[in-house]
Write a protein that holds these residues in place. Structure first.
Motif, mmCIF file in Angstrom:
data_model
loop_
_atom_site.group_PDB
_atom_site.id
_atom_site.type_symbol
_atom_site.label_atom_id
_atom_site.label_comp_id
_atom_site.label_asym_id
_atom_site.label_seq_id
_atom_site.Cartn_x
_atom_site.Cartn_y
_atom_site.Cartn_z
ATOM 1 N N LYS A 18 0.821 -1.208 0.000
ATOM 2 C CA LYS A 18 0.000 0.000 0.000
ATOM 3 C C LYS A 18 0.860 1.266 0.000
ATOM 4 O O LYS A 18 0.490 2.275 -0.599
ATOM 5 C CB LYS A 18 -0.932 -0.010 1.205
ATOM 6 C CG LYS A 18 -2.064 -1.027 1.081
ATOM 7 C CD LYS A 18 -3.035 -0.636 -0.010
ATOM 8 C CE LYS A 18 -4.216 -1.564 -0.092
ATOM 9 N NZ LYS A 18 -5.231 -1.127 -1.086
ATOM 10 N N LEU A 21 1.879 2.265 -3.668
ATOM 11 C CA LEU A 21 0.864 2.551 -4.669
ATOM 12 C C LEU A 21 0.661 4.050 -4.828
ATOM 13 O O LEU A 21 0.859 4.819 -3.890
ATOM 14 C CB LEU A 21 -0.474 1.903 -4.281
ATOM 15 C CG LEU A 21 -0.497 0.380 -4.190
ATOM 16 C CD1 LEU A 21 -1.897 -0.092 -3.788
ATOM 17 C CD2 LEU A 21 -0.066 -0.266 -5.503
ATOM 18 N N GLY A 22 0.254 4.458 -6.024
ATOM 19 C CA GLY A 22 -0.026 5.871 -6.268
ATOM 20 C C GLY A 22 0.477 6.291 -7.630
ATOM 21 O O GLY A 22 0.989 5.487 -8.406
ATOM 22 N N ARG A 23 0.324 7.559 -7.928
ATOM 23 C CA ARG A 23 0.783 8.092 -9.210
ATOM 24 C C ARG A 23 1.535 9.390 -8.960
ATOM 25 O O ARG A 23 1.127 10.204 -8.127
ATOM 26 C CB ARG A 23 -0.398 8.305 -10.168
ATOM 27 C CG ARG A 23 -1.471 9.211 -9.642
ATOM 28 C CD ARG A 23 -2.771 9.141 -10.444
ATOM 29 N NE ARG A 23 -2.595 9.431 -11.855
ATOM 30 C CZ ARG A 23 -3.594 9.375 -12.740
ATOM 31 N NH1 ARG A 23 -4.814 9.033 -12.358
ATOM 32 N NH2 ARG A 23 -3.374 9.644 -14.003
ATOM 33 N N HIS A 30 -7.813 6.382 -13.467
ATOM 34 C CA HIS A 30 -6.888 5.666 -12.598
ATOM 35 C C HIS A 30 -5.900 4.885 -13.445
ATOM 36 O O HIS A 30 -6.221 4.475 -14.567
ATOM 37 C CB HIS A 30 -7.649 4.730 -11.668
ATOM 38 C CG HIS A 30 -8.591 5.435 -10.745
ATOM 39 N ND1 HIS A 30 -8.165 6.087 -9.615
ATOM 40 C CD2 HIS A 30 -9.937 5.613 -10.813
ATOM 41 C CE1 HIS A 30 -9.206 6.635 -9.005
ATOM 42 N NE2 HIS A 30 -10.289 6.371 -9.708
ATOM 43 N N SER A 33 -0.257 2.001 -11.651
ATOM 44 C CA SER A 33 0.531 2.181 -10.427
ATOM 45 C C SER A 33 -0.314 2.487 -9.197
ATOM 46 O O SER A 33 0.200 2.504 -8.081
ATOM 47 C CB SER A 33 1.574 3.286 -10.613
ATOM 48 O OG SER A 33 0.955 4.537 -10.839
ATOM 49 N N GLU A 34 -1.623 2.711 -9.385
ATOM 50 C CA GLU A 34 -2.510 2.886 -8.236
ATOM 51 C C GLU A 34 -2.997 1.556 -7.683
ATOM 52 O O GLU A 34 -3.531 1.499 -6.572
ATOM 53 C CB GLU A 34 -3.707 3.752 -8.625
ATOM 54 C CG GLU A 34 -3.338 5.191 -8.935
ATOM 55 C CD GLU A 34 -4.551 6.016 -9.326
ATOM 56 O OE1 GLU A 34 -5.313 6.404 -8.419
ATOM 57 O OE2 GLU A 34 -4.742 6.248 -10.537
ATOM 58 N N ILE A 35 -2.800 0.472 -8.448
ATOM 59 C CA ILE A 35 -3.240 -0.838 -7.970
ATOM 60 C C ILE A 35 -2.105 -1.860 -7.920
ATOM 61 O O ILE A 35 -2.217 -2.874 -7.229
ATOM 62 C CB ILE A 35 -4.408 -1.388 -8.825
ATOM 63 C CG1 ILE A 35 -4.010 -1.530 -10.296
ATOM 64 C CG2 ILE A 35 -5.648 -0.505 -8.689
ATOM 65 C CD1 ILE A 35 -5.071 -2.217 -11.151
ATOM 66 N N ARG A 38 4.804 0.546 -8.177
ATOM 67 C CA ARG A 38 5.843 0.923 -9.126
ATOM 68 C C ARG A 38 7.123 0.150 -8.825
ATOM 69 O O ARG A 38 7.279 -0.430 -7.753
ATOM 70 C CB ARG A 38 6.130 2.424 -9.037
ATOM 71 C CG ARG A 38 5.074 3.292 -9.685
ATOM 72 C CD ARG A 38 5.480 4.754 -9.679
ATOM 73 N NE ARG A 38 4.592 5.538 -10.523
ATOM 74 C CZ ARG A 38 4.763 5.714 -11.830
ATOM 75 N NH1 ARG A 38 5.812 5.172 -12.434
ATOM 76 N NH2 ARG A 38 3.923 6.431 -12.535
ATOM 77 N N ASP A 181 -8.432 -6.034 -8.918
ATOM 78 C CA ASP A 181 -9.180 -4.998 -8.207
ATOM 79 C C ASP A 181 -10.659 -5.354 -8.135
ATOM 80 O O ASP A 181 -11.232 -5.904 -9.078
ATOM 81 C CB ASP A 181 -9.001 -3.654 -8.917
ATOM 82 C CG ASP A 181 -9.609 -2.507 -8.144
ATOM 83 O OD1 ASP A 181 -8.901 -1.942 -7.282
ATOM 84 O OD2 ASP A 181 -10.789 -2.186 -8.382
ATOM 85 N N GLU A 213 1.825 3.783 -16.162
ATOM 86 C CA GLU A 213 0.968 4.933 -16.450
ATOM 87 C C GLU A 213 -0.280 4.577 -17.263
ATOM 88 O O GLU A 213 -1.107 5.450 -17.561
ATOM 89 C CB GLU A 213 1.758 5.995 -17.209
ATOM 90 C CG GLU A 213 2.982 6.518 -16.472
ATOM 91 C CD GLU A 213 4.180 5.580 -16.538
ATOM 92 O OE1 GLU A 213 4.183 4.694 -17.427
ATOM 93 O OE2 GLU A 213 5.085 5.704 -15.694
ATOM 94 N N ARG A 215 -3.911 3.600 -18.169
ATOM 95 C CA ARG A 215 -5.170 3.740 -17.445
ATOM 96 C C ARG A 215 -5.878 2.402 -17.318
ATOM 97 O O ARG A 215 -5.808 1.549 -18.210
ATOM 98 C CB ARG A 215 -6.082 4.759 -18.134
ATOM 99 C CG ARG A 215 -5.706 6.199 -17.820
ATOM 100 C CD ARG A 215 -6.637 7.194 -18.473
ATOM 101 N NE ARG A 215 -8.042 7.052 -18.043
ATOM 102 C CZ ARG A 215 -9.013 7.867 -18.418
ATOM 103 N NH1 ARG A 215 -8.751 8.882 -19.230
ATOM 104 N NH2 ARG A 215 -10.253 7.688 -17.991
#
Length: 224
Positions: A18, A21-23, A30, A33-35, A38, A181, A213, A215
């Motif tokens: 967790k 995760l993020g961008r 979305h 890299s949010e799920i 990286r 997800d 990156e 989507r």
């Protein structure tokens, strides 16, 4: 007044994932890299197989559906862009790809390939949002069992979370992460280039290479 439930990852094996995760830059929708964290050499999208609602056992690929719909088969393809095809008695599309759960044929193939890549060691399987929605616990549900036991694990969780998940899988050395997800109809994998090549070459899995990156949301498809 209803008290909002609080969910914590502190002290769980999901904490490391967790945190990664993020961008880096804001943008529409979305992205991978949010799920999936990286830092992996490669990322792969595995499409959930379209299966007939009539119990006939028939299935359909995303590529075939895209061709029939007159749209390109590409890494950001959304099921919303797929039109036409057979309908059931209610007028709904006969073929349906489940969100939140990789179809059984693809799931078995993926587990077998990951055993080939990293051995049948015990790996972590985590139920995150499904656990938050359907259980009374205060933490995600995490199991540590061999990849070959994934089917048995899912069976044991059916009464708690239904047919969803697991949402995250990863080995002890974190060489790869699988994310299904809760709201998506594709599964995403972060891994080495060699493992990605293994997944992309498999005849059972319908997959495409993606990037951190790329989507992933239902509005991602720019061909609509």
């Amino acid at each position: 007044m209803t008290k909002a439930r609080e969910w914590t990852y502190e002290g769980t094996q999901l904490a490391w994932l967790k945190e990664r995760l993020g961008r880096p830059e804001p943008g529409p929708g979305h992205v991978v890299s949010e799920i999936v964290p990286r830092g992996f050499e490669a990322y792969v999208r595995i499409f959930h197989r379209f299966e007939a609602r009539d119990g006939s056992g028939r299935s359909c690929t995303w590529q075939a559906s895209a061709r029939e719909s007159g749209v390109p088969f590409h890494a950001e393809l959304s099921h919303w862009s797929l039109r036409g095809g057979e309908s059931d008695s209610t007028g709904r599309s006969l073929f349906y790809a489940q969100d939140g759960a990789l179809d059984s044929q693809s799931r078995q193939a993926l587990a077998s390939l990951l055993i080939t890549a990293s051995g049948d060691e015990a790996v972590y399987f985590a139920y995150d949002l499904a656990a938050l929605l359907w259980t009374d616990g205060a933490k995600p549900l995490i199991h540590h069992v061999p990849l070959a036991d994934l089917g048995s694990l899912r069976d044991s969780m059916m009464d708690l979370v239904g047919d969803s998940g697991p949402e995250f899988w990863w080995p002890n050395n974190r060489a790869w992460v699988v994310t299904t997800d809760f709201d998506l109809r594709s599964t995403y994998v972060g891994c080495s280039k060699e493992t990605a090549e293994l997944l992309l070459a498999d005849e059972v899995l319908e997959s495409l290479p993606v990037a951190a990156e790329t989507r992933v949301d239902w509005d991602a498809d720019q061909t609509q």
